[in-house]
Scaffold this motif. Structure first.
Motif, PDB file in Angstrom:
ATOM      1  N   MET A 287       0.771  -1.290  -0.127  1.00  0.00           N
ATOM      2  CA  MET A 287      -0.053  -0.045  -0.192  1.00  0.00           C
ATOM      3  C   MET A 287       0.876   1.154  -0.097  1.00  0.00           C
ATOM      4  SD  MET A 287      -3.358  -1.036   2.366  1.00  0.00           S
ATOM      5  CE  MET A 287      -2.387  -1.776   3.935  1.00  0.00           C
ATOM      6  N   VAL A 288       1.949   1.296   0.708  1.00  0.00           N
ATOM      7  CA  VAL A 288       3.051   2.357   0.788  1.00  0.00           C
ATOM      8  C   VAL A 288       3.507   2.445  -0.592  1.00  0.00           C
ATOM      9  CG1 VAL A 288       5.069   3.342   1.759  1.00  0.00           C
ATOM     10  CG2 VAL A 288       3.159   2.282   3.293  1.00  0.00           C
ATOM     11  N   LEU A 289       3.786   1.500  -1.126  1.00  0.00           N
ATOM     12  CA  LEU A 289       4.495   1.593  -2.622  1.00  0.00           C
ATOM     13  C   LEU A 289       3.650   2.131  -3.615  1.00  0.00           C
ATOM     14  CD1 LEU A 289       6.709   1.147  -4.139  1.00  0.00           C
ATOM     15  CD2 LEU A 289       6.131  -1.201  -4.612  1.00  0.00           C
ATOM     16  N   ALA A 290       2.373   1.591  -3.552  1.00  0.00           N
ATOM     17  CA  ALA A 290       1.391   2.231  -4.542  1.00  0.00           C
ATOM     18  C   ALA A 290       1.054   3.592  -4.144  1.00  0.00           C
ATOM     19  CB  ALA A 290      -0.198   1.477  -4.464  1.00  0.00           C
ATOM     20  N   ILE A 291       0.897   3.976  -2.963  1.00  0.00           N
ATOM     21  CA  ILE A 291       0.767   5.418  -2.895  1.00  0.00           C
ATOM     22  C   ILE A 291       1.846   6.429  -3.333  1.00  0.00           C
ATOM     23  CG2 ILE A 291       0.486   7.423  -0.752  1.00  0.00           C
ATOM     24  CD1 ILE A 291      -1.287   5.544   0.370  1.00  0.00           C
ATOM     25  N   ALA A 292       3.046   5.844  -2.877  1.00  0.00           N
ATOM     26  CA  ALA A 292       4.266   6.395  -3.198  1.00  0.00           C
ATOM     27  C   ALA A 292       4.577   6.572  -4.673  1.00  0.00           C
ATOM     28  CB  ALA A 292       5.621   5.784  -2.572  1.00  0.00           C
ATOM     29  N   LEU A 293       4.175   5.630  -5.756  1.00  0.00           N
ATOM     30  CA  LEU A 293       4.369   5.864  -6.922  1.00  0.00           C
ATOM     31  C   LEU A 293       3.396   6.824  -7.300  1.00  0.00           C
ATOM     32  CD1 LEU A 293       4.830   2.061  -7.876  1.00  0.00           C
ATOM     33  CD2 LEU A 293       6.487   3.655  -8.008  1.00  0.00           C
ATOM     34  N   GLY A 294       2.326   6.714  -6.958  1.00  0.00           N
ATOM     35  CA  GLY A 294       1.046   7.751  -7.479  1.00  0.00           C
ATOM     36  C   GLY A 294       1.738   9.100  -7.250  1.00  0.00           C
ATOM     37  N   ILE A 295       1.839   9.441  -5.868  1.00  0.00           N
ATOM     38  CA  ILE A 295       2.263  10.785  -5.514  1.00  0.00           C
ATOM     39  C   ILE A 295       3.556  11.204  -6.156  1.00  0.00           C
ATOM     40  CG2 ILE A 295       2.985  12.068  -3.461  1.00  0.00           C
ATOM     41  CD1 ILE A 295       0.278  11.621  -3.178  1.00  0.00           C
ATOM     42  N   GLY A 296       4.468  10.381  -6.439  1.00  0.00           N
ATOM     43  CA  GLY A 296       5.985  10.821  -6.977  1.00  0.00           C
ATOM     44  C   GLY A 296       5.594  11.118  -8.392  1.00  0.00           C
TER      45      GLY A 296
ATOM     46  N   SER B 134      -4.381   6.921   7.183  1.00  0.00           N
ATOM     47  CA  SER B 134      -3.794   8.136   6.973  1.00  0.00           C
ATOM     48  C   SER B 134      -2.317   7.948   7.444  1.00  0.00           C
ATOM     49  CB  SER B 134      -4.284   9.105   7.928  1.00  0.00           C
ATOM     50  OG  SER B 134      -5.637   9.116   7.701  1.00  0.00           O
ATOM     51  N   ALA B 135      -1.969   7.120   8.212  1.00  0.00           N
ATOM     52  CA  ALA B 135      -0.576   6.772   8.795  1.00  0.00           C
ATOM     53  C   ALA B 135      -0.073   6.210   7.499  1.00  0.00           C
ATOM     54  CB  ALA B 135      -0.489   5.842   9.886  1.00  0.00           C
ATOM     55  N   ILE B 136      -0.729   5.385   6.769  1.00  0.00           N
ATOM     56  CA  ILE B 136       0.008   4.689   5.590  1.00  0.00           C
ATOM     57  C   ILE B 136       0.197   5.839   4.464  1.00  0.00           C
ATOM     58  CG2 ILE B 136      -0.782   3.001   3.379  1.00  0.00           C
ATOM     59  CD1 ILE B 136      -2.045   1.293   5.704  1.00  0.00           C
ATOM     60  N   GLY B 137      -0.868   6.611   4.301  1.00  0.00           N
ATOM     61  CA  GLY B 137      -0.614   7.854   3.288  1.00  0.00           C
ATOM     62  C   GLY B 137       0.573   8.795   3.621  1.00  0.00           C
ATOM     63  N   ILE B 138       0.895   8.960   4.840  1.00  0.00           N
ATOM     64  CA  ILE B 138       1.878   9.758   5.386  1.00  0.00           C
ATOM     65  C   ILE B 138       3.410   9.386   4.937  1.00  0.00           C
ATOM     66  CG2 ILE B 138       2.941  10.746   7.279  1.00  0.00           C
ATOM     67  CD1 ILE B 138       0.269  11.245   8.513  1.00  0.00           C
ATOM     68  N   VAL B 139       3.488   7.823   5.175  1.00  0.00           N
ATOM     69  CA  VAL B 139       4.639   7.339   5.077  1.00  0.00           C
ATOM     70  C   VAL B 139       4.833   7.184   3.649  1.00  0.00           C
ATOM     71  CG1 VAL B 139       5.767   4.891   5.205  1.00  0.00           C
ATOM     72  CG2 VAL B 139       4.510   5.641   7.171  1.00  0.00           C
ATOM     73  N   GLY B 140       3.437   6.893   2.831  1.00  0.00           N
ATOM     74  CA  GLY B 140       3.720   7.062   1.220  1.00  0.00           C
ATOM     75  C   GLY B 140       4.036   8.092   0.719  1.00  0.00           C
ATOM     76  N   GLY B 141       3.623   9.186   1.357  1.00  0.00           N
ATOM     77  CA  GLY B 141       4.027  10.596   0.820  1.00  0.00           C
ATOM     78  C   GLY B 141       5.399  10.865   1.231  1.00  0.00           C
ATOM     79  N   VAL B 142       5.994  10.467   2.176  1.00  0.00           N
ATOM     80  CA  VAL B 142       7.606  10.805   2.293  1.00  0.00           C
ATOM     81  C   VAL B 142       8.226   9.991   1.343  1.00  0.00           C
ATOM     82  CG1 VAL B 142       9.428  10.447   3.841  1.00  0.00           C
ATOM     83  CG2 VAL B 142       7.126  11.105   5.077  1.00  0.00           C
TER      84      VAL B 142
END
Length: 435
Positions: free
Chosen positions: A23-32, A362-370
């Motif tokens: 999940m963190v990877l999915a959000i990170a890729l989308g945010i990046g 939300s915590a997953i989102g913050i980690v994904g954001g970083v």
């Protein structure tokens, strides 16, 4: 209670490391991906002079002959030298400037550095106060210098460092071809993006390194560069850049200290066009435009179309990543239905269950954001390696840094709404019976 929910989220992450990492990877890729393209779009589509973009106007009139005329078409994008000098002379705006691009071979007055070619701008005295150009030393020239065709110049900070070591060079001599120009000012750091005052040349390049009075440039017959549209017969002895040449190649800007003056100025332009048509110079019907900075940039489509397409594609990719995150969160939360049933049976309200799982999302989102921030920095580095004119401008500024975390948090909360809602709907009686 919030701390308790955070502690529960941390325990959940430890129990489901692989699922959480996905999940963190999915959000990170989308945010990046989205922040990389959004940062580039933010740089290119921003207001280059926000403090007065609604007070600076780019007038256009129609000087062409009737040959090729089509009703409803836009007027000529630049002015003839004759019209620009006439409008400048009548001085109906609070400030006004005519200008054109050029190129000069320069060297220091002492001849210690070999000649090299730099971009130049031929303009009039109001250019510098109109566009809030900052000065490190000295100032711009005066209207009297324009009238007297004085051989003066303003140079950029970069050129001053190259020729004079960065010191105060006001009063020194700059060699431009066979001519000597007295330096009256040195600009400070200044790079409007896009370079809105002239979109006929490279719109994302740095500002010119030498500024010379327009009148002086014509006396010295300095070469010009940029788009030029000519029609009719060439009868001027100076060719296409002559005073009476039927060629549009001059940019003209006017500053009106109150936007409400725009309608009056537009009427003035219409009256001028009517006068020129009555005199036989203009043949087409009066066709006048008066755009402020952002309207002019929008008309010229200053932002490259491929950047807009990349922006939409990146946000589409972010949406796909979020949908995948929603699916993973649903799977994760539904596996914990027995645990939720026990909590509900012990007295936890639906609101408490909803808040707990929303905090976890939300915590997953913050980690994904970083992680996404790191990917965005990597993406911007890749953009800077491209040969595009705007590539070197691709840097993450503070507003976009905050936007990255805001986007990550909002995305994760939105992705967590449905799974958290499904979690709070768990019926405790059914879960207890199944155990």
């Amino acid at each position: 209670m919030f701390t308790y929910y955070c502690n529960l989220a941390l325990r959940s992450f430890r129990r489901n490391k692989i699922l959480t990492a996905l999940m963190v990877l999915a959000i990170a890729l989308g945010i990046g991906a989205s922040m990389t393209t959004l940062t580039v779009f933010h740089i290119l589509a921003g207001d280059p002079i926000p403090q007065k973009s609604d007070r600076l106007f780019y007038p256009r009139i129609e000087p062409r002959t009737k040959q090729g005329f089509q009703p409803g078409e836009e007027p000529e994008e630049q002015m003839t030298r004759f019209d620009a000098e006439a409008l400048l002379r009548e001085h109906r705006g609070d400030r006004q400037a005519m200008m054109s691009g050029g190129a000069l071979s320069v060297e220091s007055g002492d001849g210690k550095i070999d000649p090299f070619v730099v971009n130049a701008r031929y303009t009039s005295a109001d250019f510098f106060p109109m566009f809030d150009a900052p000065f490190a030393f000295g100032s711009g020239w005066t209207g009297a210098d324009d009238e007297n065709r004085a051989q003066v110049a303003v140079i950029s900070k970069e050129l001053n460092e190259k020729l004079f070591g960065g010191g105060n060079s006001v009063g020194k001599t700059l060699r431009a071809g066979d001519n000597s120009l007295r330096i009256v000012g040195v600009l400070g750091k200044w790079r409007p993006t896009p370079k809105f005052y002239d979109l006929t040349n490279d719109r994302f390049s740095a500002v010119e390194q030498v500024f010379v009075p327009f009148s002086t440039s014509r006396t010295l017959k300095l070469g010009v560069q940029g788009n030029m549209d000519c029609w009719g017969d060439q009868t001027d002895a100076d060719g296409s850049v002559g005073l009476n040449a039927p060629c549009a190649w001059v940019q003209y800007w006017v500053e009106l200290d109150d936007p409400s003056k725009a309608s009056a100025y537009k009427q003035y332009l219409e009256n001028y066009s009517n006068q020129q048509r009555a005199a036989g110079r203009f043949e087409r019907p009066t066709n006048v435009r008066l755009d402020n900075v952002m309207q002019w940039l929008d008309f010229k489509q200053a932002v490259p179309s491929d950047v807009r397409l990349q922006l939409w594609l990146a946000f589409g990719f972010l949406l796909v990543c979020l949908l995948n995150t929603v699916g993973l969160l649903l799977a994760k939360f539904m596996r914990r239905e027995p645990e939720i049933g026990v909590r509900r049976a012990l007295g936890a309200s639906r609101r408490a269950v909803f808040a707990q799982y929303l905090v976890e999302a939300s915590a997953i989102g913050i980690v994904g954001g970083v992680a996404g921030l790191g990917l965005a920095l990597l993406g911007l580095w890749a953009v800077r390696q491209q040969p595009d004119d705007y590539a070197e401008l691709a840097h993450l500024d503070m507003p976009m840094l905050f936007a990255t975390f805001a986007l990550a948090l909002v995305s994760s909360v939105l992705a967590g709404l449905l799974p958290a809602w499904r979690a709070m709907q768990v019926a405790p009686a059914i879960q207890l019976k199944s155990q």
